[in-house]
Design an enzyme around this catalytic site. Structure first.
Site, short mmCIF file in Angstrom:
data_model
loop_
_atom_site.label_atom_id
_atom_site.label_comp_id
_atom_site.label_asym_id
_atom_site.label_seq_id
_atom_site.Cartn_x
_atom_site.Cartn_y
_atom_site.Cartn_z
N ARG A 292 44.44 -47.35 43.05
CA ARG A 292 45.43 -48.43 42.96
C ARG A 292 46.58 -48.07 42.01
NH1 ARG A 292 40.94 -53.19 43.12
NH2 ARG A 292 41.12 -53.75 45.32
N LYS B 257 44.49 -50.82 53.01
CA LYS B 257 45.23 -52.03 53.38
C LYS B 257 46.60 -51.71 54.00
CE LYS B 257 42.97 -55.00 49.98
NZ LYS B 257 43.22 -56.08 48.99
N TYR C 228 38.20 -63.11 54.45
CA TYR C 228 38.48 -63.57 53.09
C TYR C 228 38.17 -65.05 52.90
CZ TYR C 228 40.65 -59.14 51.67
OH TYR C 228 40.87 -57.83 51.32
N GLU D 44 30.25 -57.41 54.57
CA GLU D 44 31.57 -56.93 54.98
C GLU D 44 31.45 -55.76 55.97
OE1 GLU D 44 33.61 -58.31 50.76
OE2 GLU D 44 33.42 -56.18 51.19
N ASN E 87 47.53 -54.23 47.34
CA ASN E 87 46.91 -53.34 46.34
C ASN E 87 46.14 -52.16 46.96
OD1 ASN E 87 44.73 -54.80 47.22
ND2 ASN E 87 44.01 -55.40 45.20
N HIS F 212 40.62 -52.21 49.46
CA HIS F 212 39.60 -53.20 49.12
C HIS F 212 38.31 -52.45 48.83
CE1 HIS F 212 36.91 -56.64 49.44
NE2 HIS F 212 36.15 -55.89 50.21
#
Ligand code: CMP
Length: 139
Positions: free
Chosen positions: A104, A11, A51, A128, A114, A117
């Protein structure tokens, strides 16, 4: 029956902080094979679509802003029991609750930022993965 693929994104907080290489190293070291990978930046519309399942949740707007704020790395990964094993590797959604040694715990900034994913089911891993890659991207 569990399939052997999952989908991940490194991310914006993690790419911006220069953690991309270290996170990929952890993933490969844990026995995952990279089947497809790209460095990209989501538009706001793409983040909303990815999302969409969270639309209406109080954090949705923040999540979309954040996920489109800087580059990400998207990847399809392969390993026996991939979805569950990858979620073990990354740790709990909230880094404050993530087990020591998980990605994480070591790299995430907050529950929103975080670091990574990981798909929560075989079905979502497939959906996805298809969001980011076509069949010819997978090798
Ligand atoms: P991810 O695994 O990508 O799936 C949905 C994301 O929503 C999750 O990681 C978090 O980054 C984010 N998220 C979940 N709960 C919250 C929350 N309470 N506040 C902000 N972001 C959240």
């Amino acid at each position: 029956m569990a399939t052997n693929r999952t989908f991940t994104m490194i991310k914006p907080d993690a790419t911006a902080a220069g953690h991309t290489g270290k996170i990929i190293d952890r993933i490969i070291g844990a026995g995952f094979t990279i089947k497809a990978m790209k460095w990209t930046q989501l538009s706001k519309e793409e983040a909303q679509a990815f999302y969409a399942v969270h639309a209406g949740r109080p954090f949705y707007r923040e999540l979309v802003e954040y996920m489109s704020s800087a580059p990400i790395v998207a990847a399809i990964l392969e390993k026996d029991n991939a979805v569950a094993d990858f979620r073990d590797l990354i740790g709990a959604t909230n880094p404050a609750e993530a087990a020591p040694g998980t990605i994480r715990a070591d790299f995430a900034e907050s529950i929103a930022a975080n670091a990574v994913h990981g798909s929560d089911s075989d079905e979502n891993a497939l959906i996805e993965g298809k969001f980011h890659f076509s069949a010819s991207d997978i090798a």
